[in-house]
Scaffold this motif. Structure first.
Motif, PDB file in Angstrom:
ATOM      1  N   MET A  47      -7.987   2.943   4.886  1.00 17.94           N
ATOM      2  CA  MET A  47      -8.397   2.770   3.291  1.00 17.94           C
ATOM      3  C   MET A  47      -8.518   1.466   2.992  1.00 17.94           C
ATOM      4  O   MET A  47      -9.457   1.009   2.520  1.00 17.94           O
ATOM      5  CB  MET A  47      -6.935   3.228   2.416  1.00 17.94           C
ATOM      6  CG  MET A  47      -6.837   4.760   2.497  1.00 17.94           C
ATOM      7  SD  MET A  47      -8.137   5.359   1.141  1.00 17.94           S
ATOM      8  CE  MET A  47      -7.631   4.758  -0.482  1.00 17.94           C
TER       9      MET A  47
ATOM     10  N   LEU B 184       1.246   6.629   7.083  1.00 18.94           N
ATOM     11  CA  LEU B 184       0.841   5.870   5.878  1.00 18.94           C
ATOM     12  C   LEU B 184       0.462   4.441   6.820  1.00 18.94           C
ATOM     13  O   LEU B 184      -0.704   3.900   6.089  1.00 18.94           O
ATOM     14  CB  LEU B 184       2.111   5.199   5.149  1.00 18.94           C
ATOM     15  CG  LEU B 184       2.678   6.249   4.487  1.00 18.94           C
ATOM     16  CD1 LEU B 184       4.078   5.715   3.744  1.00 18.94           C
ATOM     17  CD2 LEU B 184       2.048   6.921   3.296  1.00 18.94           C
TER      18      LEU B 184
ATOM     19  N   PRO C 203     -11.128   6.833   1.942  1.00 21.39           N
ATOM     20  CA  PRO C 203     -10.464   7.887   2.165  1.00 21.39           C
ATOM     21  C   PRO C 203     -10.825   8.867   3.351  1.00 21.39           C
ATOM     22  O   PRO C 203     -10.060   9.417   4.094  1.00 21.39           O
ATOM     23  CB  PRO C 203     -10.543   8.643   0.914  1.00 21.39           C
ATOM     24  CG  PRO C 203     -11.071   7.867  -0.240  1.00 21.39           C
ATOM     25  CD  PRO C 203     -11.805   6.804   0.513  1.00 21.39           C
TER      26      PRO C 203
ATOM     27  N   ARG D 259       1.982   8.135  -5.884  1.00 22.54           N
ATOM     28  CA  ARG D 259       0.992   8.987  -6.222  1.00 22.54           C
ATOM     29  C   ARG D 259       1.426  10.417  -6.343  1.00 22.54           C
ATOM     30  O   ARG D 259       2.062  11.017  -5.656  1.00 22.54           O
ATOM     31  CB  ARG D 259      -0.362   9.133  -5.660  1.00 22.54           C
ATOM     32  CG  ARG D 259      -1.255   7.641  -5.428  1.00 22.54           C
ATOM     33  CD  ARG D 259      -2.355   8.024  -4.869  1.00 22.54           C
ATOM     34  NE  ARG D 259      -3.067   6.432  -4.926  1.00 22.54           N
ATOM     35  CZ  ARG D 259      -4.171   6.462  -4.238  1.00 22.54           C
ATOM     36  NH1 ARG D 259      -4.718   7.258  -3.440  1.00 22.54           N
ATOM     37  NH2 ARG D 259      -4.629   5.149  -4.281  1.00 22.54           N
TER      38      ARG D 259
ATOM     39  N   PHE E   6       0.861  -1.161  -0.091  1.00 18.90           N
ATOM     40  CA  PHE E   6       0.011  -0.042  -0.075  1.00 18.90           C
ATOM     41  C   PHE E   6       0.890   1.250   0.162  1.00 18.90           C
ATOM     42  O   PHE E   6       0.637   2.187  -0.698  1.00 18.90           O
ATOM     43  CB  PHE E   6      -1.018   0.048   1.445  1.00 18.90           C
ATOM     44  CG  PHE E   6      -1.628   1.082   1.545  1.00 18.90           C
ATOM     45  CD1 PHE E   6      -2.938   1.665   0.922  1.00 18.90           C
ATOM     46  CD2 PHE E   6      -0.923   2.312   2.259  1.00 18.90           C
ATOM     47  CE1 PHE E   6      -3.725   2.719   1.106  1.00 18.90           C
ATOM     48  CE2 PHE E   6      -1.702   3.441   2.510  1.00 18.90           C
ATOM     49  CZ  PHE E   6      -2.957   3.545   2.035  1.00 18.90           C
ATOM     50  N   SER E   7       1.789   1.297   0.777  1.00 15.56           N
ATOM     51  CA  SER E   7       2.902   2.385   0.899  1.00 15.56           C
ATOM     52  C   SER E   7       3.448   2.506  -0.230  1.00 15.56           C
ATOM     53  O   SER E   7       3.616   3.954  -0.763  1.00 15.56           O
ATOM     54  CB  SER E   7       3.778   2.278   2.183  1.00 15.56           C
ATOM     55  OG  SER E   7       2.953   2.297   3.114  1.00 15.56           O
TER      56      SER E   7
ATOM     57  N   VAL F  49       0.780   4.124  -2.814  1.00 12.75           N
ATOM     58  CA  VAL F  49       0.512   5.501  -2.394  1.00 12.75           C
ATOM     59  C   VAL F  49       1.598   6.578  -2.549  1.00 12.75           C
ATOM     60  O   VAL F  49       1.170   7.534  -3.215  1.00 12.75           O
ATOM     61  CB  VAL F  49      -0.303   5.486  -1.010  1.00 12.75           C
ATOM     62  CG1 VAL F  49      -0.245   6.995  -0.218  1.00 12.75           C
ATOM     63  CG2 VAL F  49      -1.435   4.793  -0.885  1.00 12.75           C
ATOM     64  N   TYR F  50       2.656   6.133  -2.321  1.00 12.60           N
ATOM     65  CA  TYR F  50       3.729   7.118  -2.239  1.00 12.60           C
ATOM     66  C   TYR F  50       4.088   7.353  -3.663  1.00 12.60           C
ATOM     67  O   TYR F  50       5.010   8.403  -3.866  1.00 12.60           O
ATOM     68  CB  TYR F  50       5.108   6.473  -1.580  1.00 12.60           C
ATOM     69  CG  TYR F  50       5.914   7.784  -0.968  1.00 12.60           C
ATOM     70  CD1 TYR F  50       5.591   8.276   0.302  1.00 12.60           C
ATOM     71  CD2 TYR F  50       7.200   8.153  -1.699  1.00 12.60           C
ATOM     72  CE1 TYR F  50       6.365   9.376   0.982  1.00 12.60           C
ATOM     73  CE2 TYR F  50       7.953   8.791  -0.880  1.00 12.60           C
ATOM     74  CZ  TYR F  50       7.691   9.577   0.212  1.00 12.60           C
ATOM     75  OH  TYR F  50       8.326  10.538   0.795  1.00 12.60           O
TER      76      TYR F  50
ATOM     77  N   TRP G 168      -3.351   3.412   5.549  1.00 13.02           N
ATOM     78  CA  TRP G 168      -3.723   2.090   5.439  1.00 13.02           C
ATOM     79  C   TRP G 168      -4.722   1.567   6.245  1.00 13.02           C
ATOM     80  O   TRP G 168      -5.628   0.668   5.644  1.00 13.02           O
ATOM     81  CB  TRP G 168      -2.419   1.366   5.459  1.00 13.02           C
ATOM     82  CG  TRP G 168      -2.542  -0.272   4.926  1.00 13.02           C
ATOM     83  CD1 TRP G 168      -2.974  -0.781   3.848  1.00 13.02           C
ATOM     84  CD2 TRP G 168      -2.534  -1.321   6.163  1.00 13.02           C
ATOM     85  NE1 TRP G 168      -2.867  -2.198   4.121  1.00 13.02           N
ATOM     86  CE2 TRP G 168      -2.763  -2.429   5.513  1.00 13.02           C
ATOM     87  CE3 TRP G 168      -2.318  -1.218   7.344  1.00 13.02           C
ATOM     88  CZ2 TRP G 168      -2.547  -3.930   5.921  1.00 13.02           C
ATOM     89  CZ3 TRP G 168      -2.342  -2.676   8.070  1.00 13.02           C
ATOM     90  CH2 TRP G 168      -2.488  -3.769   7.370  1.00 13.02           C
TER      91      TRP G 168
ATOM     92  N   VAL H  45       1.934  13.019  -3.016  1.00 11.40           N
ATOM     93  CA  VAL H  45       2.262  12.362  -1.813  1.00 11.40           C
ATOM     94  C   VAL H  45       3.413  12.370  -1.076  1.00 11.40           C
ATOM     95  O   VAL H  45       3.635  12.931   0.007  1.00 11.40           O
ATOM     96  CB  VAL H  45       1.578  10.951  -1.816  1.00 11.40           C
ATOM     97  CG1 VAL H  45       1.843   9.893  -0.817  1.00 11.40           C
ATOM     98  CG2 VAL H  45       0.025  10.911  -2.264  1.00 11.40           C
TER      99      VAL H  45
ATOM    100  N   LEU I  81      -5.157  10.692  -1.476  1.00  8.84           N
ATOM    101  CA  LEU I  81      -5.738   9.547  -1.207  1.00  8.84           C
ATOM    102  C   LEU I  81      -7.133   9.158  -1.787  1.00  8.84           C
ATOM    103  O   LEU I  81      -7.533   8.051  -2.040  1.00  8.84           O
ATOM    104  CB  LEU I  81      -5.778   9.028   0.311  1.00  8.84           C
ATOM    105  CG  LEU I  81      -4.644   9.053   0.974  1.00  8.84           C
ATOM    106  CD1 LEU I  81      -4.596   8.810   2.449  1.00  8.84           C
ATOM    107  CD2 LEU I  81      -3.559   7.895   0.587  1.00  8.84           C
TER     108      LEU I  81
END
Length: 153
Positions: free
Chosen positions: A50, A43, A126, A21, A14-15, A18-19, A47, A24, A151
């Motif tokens: 989300m 994060l 989110p 994006r 996930f991290s 997301v990182y 997580w 972010v 997010l």
């Protein structure tokens, strides 16, 4: 933070996603450098909301944070300081230090994952992630708002 592939830790996966994006990393670093927020804990809060549909309490965040506090203080922060120190002086060493710091952060995330006892499940989103992250940034912050928006997108 960068990396590829899937691991045995869905929080790490996930991290990484997301990182990657837009916006972010800048939001996370602004909260880290400006407010002293641990990006890995931030994060983790995202997580939990989300992907795990979990509303965290301040006590729960404190508990998982205490599981990694010594590692962060004794390993991650010193590695970060060295990486930042050599950035303008030796590119090869900087790149090696960046990789070592990333590995130390992955270990920290493995420990957060184990301490949190969470698993992905439907129903998160989110808004829940934003509420969890807000526990780490008393009084709010424009970077936190931008991160929550990223997010959602």
């Amino acid at each position: 933070m960068d990396g590829t592939g899937s691991s045995a830790n869905p929080f790490w996966d996930f991290s990484l996603a997301v990182y990657g994006r837009p916006g972010v990393p800048a939001c996370c670093l602004a909260l880290q450098d400006g407010r002293g927020v641990d990006v890995n804990l931030l994060l983790f809060a995202a997580w939990a909301g989300m992907d795990c549909a979990t509303a965290l309490s301040a006590d729960a965040l404190e508990r998982v944070d205490s599981a990694v506090a010594a590692w962060r203080r004794e390993v991650v922060w010193p590695l970060r300081a060295v990486r930042r120190r050599v950035k303008a002086e030796d590119d090869a060493l900087y790149r090696r230090m960046k990789a070592v710091e990333l590995e130390a952060e992955r270990i920290q995330q493995d420990r957060l994952f184990a301490a949190g006892g969470l698993a992905p499940r439907p129903g998160g989103g989110p808004a829940l992630a934003a509420a969890n992250m807000a526990l780490l940034v008393p009084g709010g912050d424009p970077a936190l708002d931008a991160l929550a928006e990223a997010l959602g997108g």
